[in-house]
Scaffold this motif. Sequence first.
Motif, PDB file in Angstrom:
ATOM      1  N   VAL A   1     -10.426  -5.544  -5.526  1.00  0.00           N
ATOM      2  CA  VAL A   1     -10.844  -6.060  -4.227  1.00  0.00           C
ATOM      3  C   VAL A   1     -10.233  -5.227  -3.106  1.00  0.00           C
ATOM      4  N   MET A   2      -8.953  -4.940  -3.214  1.00  0.00           N
ATOM      5  CA  MET A   2      -8.276  -4.208  -2.152  1.00  0.00           C
ATOM      6  C   MET A   2      -8.820  -2.793  -2.000  1.00  0.00           C
ATOM      7  N   VAL A   3      -9.130  -2.143  -3.104  1.00  0.00           N
ATOM      8  CA  VAL A   3      -9.726  -0.808  -3.036  1.00  0.00           C
ATOM      9  C   VAL A   3     -11.053  -0.866  -2.289  1.00  0.00           C
ATOM     10  N   GLU A   4     -11.834  -1.878  -2.564  1.00  0.00           N
ATOM     11  CA  GLU A   4     -13.122  -2.033  -1.890  1.00  0.00           C
ATOM     12  C   GLU A   4     -12.945  -2.309  -0.403  1.00  0.00           C
ATOM     13  N   VAL A   5     -11.897  -3.044  -0.058  1.00  0.00           N
ATOM     14  CA  VAL A   5     -11.710  -3.481   1.335  1.00  0.00           C
ATOM     15  C   VAL A   5     -11.019  -2.420   2.181  1.00  0.00           C
ATOM     16  N   VAL A   6      -9.973  -1.767   1.630  1.00  0.00           N
ATOM     17  CA  VAL A   6      -9.193  -0.831   2.462  1.00  0.00           C
ATOM     18  C   VAL A   6      -9.141   0.588   1.910  1.00  0.00           C
ATOM     19  N   GLY A   7      -9.654   0.828   0.692  1.00  0.00           N
ATOM     20  CA  GLY A   7      -9.685   2.191   0.190  1.00  0.00           C
ATOM     21  C   GLY A   7      -8.741   2.447  -0.975  1.00  0.00           C
ATOM     22  N   GLU A   8      -8.936   3.599  -1.617  1.00  0.00           N
ATOM     23  CA  GLU A   8      -8.207   3.963  -2.826  1.00  0.00           C
ATOM     24  C   GLU A   8      -6.703   4.067  -2.620  1.00  0.00           C
ATOM     25  N   GLU A   9      -6.283   4.409  -1.408  1.00  0.00           N
ATOM     26  CA  GLU A   9      -4.845   4.623  -1.168  1.00  0.00           C
ATOM     27  C   GLU A   9      -4.019   3.371  -1.406  1.00  0.00           C
ATOM     28  N   VAL A  10      -4.666   2.194  -1.418  1.00  0.00           N
ATOM     29  CA  VAL A  10      -3.911   0.965  -1.658  1.00  0.00           C
ATOM     30  C   VAL A  10      -3.292   0.959  -3.048  1.00  0.00           C
ATOM     31  N   SER A  11      -3.880   1.696  -3.976  1.00  0.00           N
ATOM     32  CA  SER A  11      -3.353   1.757  -5.347  1.00  0.00           C
ATOM     33  C   SER A  11      -2.016   2.477  -5.405  1.00  0.00           C
ATOM     34  N   GLU A  12      -1.679   3.200  -4.353  1.00  0.00           N
ATOM     35  CA  GLU A  12      -0.413   3.947  -4.331  1.00  0.00           C
ATOM     36  C   GLU A  12       0.735   3.128  -3.760  1.00  0.00           C
ATOM     37  N   ILE A  13       0.449   1.937  -3.237  1.00  0.00           N
ATOM     38  CA  ILE A  13       1.535   1.133  -2.660  1.00  0.00           C
ATOM     39  C   ILE A  13       2.445   0.638  -3.780  1.00  0.00           C
ATOM     40  N   PRO A  14       3.743   0.903  -3.720  1.00  0.00           N
ATOM     41  CA  PRO A  14       4.650   0.330  -4.725  1.00  0.00           C
ATOM     42  C   PRO A  14       4.862  -1.153  -4.466  1.00  0.00           C
ATOM     43  N   TYR A  15       5.446  -1.832  -5.451  1.00  0.00           N
ATOM     44  CA  TYR A  15       5.793  -3.234  -5.271  1.00  0.00           C
ATOM     45  C   TYR A  15       6.710  -3.365  -4.063  1.00  0.00           C
ATOM     46  N   TYR A  16       6.384  -4.260  -3.155  1.00  0.00           N
ATOM     47  CA  TYR A  16       7.057  -4.459  -1.879  1.00  0.00           C
ATOM     48  C   TYR A  16       6.856  -3.297  -0.914  1.00  0.00           C
ATOM     49  N   GLY A  17       5.926  -2.405  -1.203  1.00  0.00           N
ATOM     50  CA  GLY A  17       5.595  -1.357  -0.252  1.00  0.00           C
ATOM     51  C   GLY A  17       4.589  -1.832   0.772  1.00  0.00           C
ATOM     52  N   LEU A  18       4.495  -1.121   1.892  1.00  0.00           N
ATOM     53  CA  LEU A  18       3.601  -1.457   2.993  1.00  0.00           C
ATOM     54  C   LEU A  18       2.711  -0.272   3.326  1.00  0.00           C
ATOM     55  N   MET A  19       1.525  -0.554   3.847  1.00  0.00           N
ATOM     56  CA  MET A  19       0.671   0.485   4.406  1.00  0.00           C
ATOM     57  C   MET A  19      -0.154  -0.091   5.544  1.00  0.00           C
ATOM     58  N   GLU A  20      -0.426   0.753   6.525  1.00  0.00           N
ATOM     59  CA  GLU A  20      -1.308   0.365   7.617  1.00  0.00           C
ATOM     60  C   GLU A  20      -2.744   0.634   7.192  1.00  0.00           C
ATOM     61  N   ALA A  21      -3.656  -0.232   7.621  1.00  0.00           N
ATOM     62  CA  ALA A  21      -5.061  -0.075   7.246  1.00  0.00           C
ATOM     63  C   ALA A  21      -5.925  -0.727   8.315  1.00  0.00           C
ATOM     64  N   GLU A  22      -7.237  -0.652   8.078  1.00  0.00           N
ATOM     65  CA  GLU A  22      -8.202  -1.248   8.990  1.00  0.00           C
ATOM     66  C   GLU A  22      -9.255  -1.974   8.165  1.00  0.00           C
ATOM     67  N   VAL A  23      -9.595  -3.190   8.557  1.00  0.00           N
ATOM     68  CA  VAL A  23     -10.640  -3.956   7.894  1.00  0.00           C
ATOM     69  C   VAL A  23     -11.633  -4.415   8.964  1.00  0.00           C
ATOM     70  N   ASN A  24     -12.871  -3.989   8.809  1.00  0.00           N
ATOM     71  CA  ASN A  24     -13.921  -4.408   9.737  1.00  0.00           C
ATOM     72  C   ASN A  24     -13.537  -4.111  11.188  1.00  0.00           C
ATOM     73  N   GLY A  25     -12.905  -2.956  11.385  1.00  0.00           N
ATOM     74  CA  GLY A  25     -12.525  -2.535  12.724  1.00  0.00           C
ATOM     75  C   GLY A  25     -11.253  -3.161  13.256  1.00  0.00           C
ATOM     76  N   CYS A  26     -10.538  -3.925  12.421  1.00  0.00           N
ATOM     77  CA  CYS A  26      -9.318  -4.631  12.853  1.00  0.00           C
ATOM     78  C   CYS A  26      -8.096  -4.034  12.166  1.00  0.00           C
TER      79      CYS A  26
END
Length: 462
Positions: free
Chosen positions: A203-228
């Motif tokens: 689901v997350m890959v579909e919503v924010v992109g492939e890079e979400v798979s690189e987040i480690p446990y307790y890691g953070l990333m900035e993203a955009e969903v539907n322009g937000c």
Amino acid sequence: MSDNQPPESRPEHPNHPSVDQSDRVLPRNLRQTGDPGIRMLVSTRVRKSPFFHKSFNEEGAWRCTVYNRIYHPRGLVEPEDGGAMAEYEALTNSVTLWDVAVERQIRVKGPDAEALTNYVITRDATEIDTMAGKYVILCNEDGGILNDPILLRVADDEFWFSISDSTLMQWLQGVNVGMDFDVEIDEIDVAPMQIQGPLSEDVMVEVVGEEVSEIPYYGLMEAEVNGCDVLVSQTGFSGEKGFEIYVLDASENAERVWDPVLDSVKDHGGMQIAPGHHRRIAAGIMSWGQDMDHETSPFQVNLGYQVPDDKEADYIGKEELERQQELIEDGEYPFTLKLVGLKMAGEPIRDYAPDFWLISDPDTGEECGYLTSPWWNPDLETNIGMGFVPAEKLQAETDTNLNDSIFEEDLDIEFQVHLPDEYAEEPGEPVYATVAEVPFKESVNPSAREQAKLNARKEAEE
């Protein structure tokens, strides 16, 4: 028994005084009232989250509780359709969306943000990298747990406390009175949602992109969903694989983010559910207010690993916690009750317990403790739960000091649990329970305590 009965026929003491609560200033209410069938009043005194309309009006949440003074959905599937256990199946087999806007975000920002944060948490804030998080606890001067948030470091000079169900902003502001750290402390307009379950990454890959798979446990990333703008973390309250999406400017953007996320969840065979307390119990994840509170020490609830022995900086509660730690290391346990895991007989417990159900010692028949978080686990095919029992009995029957290791194996120690008749094997009769290893079911991402245990086992096998 009705309180309208004459005094001579009423219980002598409704709060079960044989359960030793001398550790507490304010005892738990142990009266077995059950569910009186009351209705929740919706008013402006309690806040509606930015997801309220989606959860209740569109997705049909049919019950709620109040958490951090916000209405919190606690049932999406109706009982006749399987109720909470149908939600468990979705969580453990596909993917689910949770409305957890009740996890208020308290921001500490400014040149002294790290110093203040390090002063109020027991763990070392200086070791938390920017764009990373950590599970932490905050204690008062007596060592009682005030809150157990996920702490997010979103910048060198900015921390977000994603809090559990106890007010924290006023505490942090109060601590800073006189301390004069150069910080701003506010609740910010950020609302999280959780995506939990085996298919959550899809689901997350579909919503924010492939890079979400690189987040480690307790890691953070900035993203955009539907322009937000959103912040994404690999965290959750389930023991399953999962992520959280923190919606920035949530009062405006929450629903614009919610819709595509829920659409993707449903496309993957999932649904919105209530937070999975049945699964968090199996994972040994505690809930503030049920399993611990401001009168509970970390050493009573197997959070001793949250009290470091190498943190040089001062923090609130340090002196008392180090005193308790020293007593325990010397074989003296400074509390009357300790939280343990229990596997219980009885009919399957398929919903929230309305009371702290009583625990008795089968050797004496005396009420001696209480259950905090019970539920049926279909994978283990037994009732499980966490509860407070006499430390003296544990110490006598294990011949060991009561550190976190009491959670690490099944023990041949029996108690009796007084379940309501609907769950009892025989009406009015308690069921047997044994002290059990926690977690009951391993987490996809083990906690620090779980990982240390797994590493120790691996070393022993080698």
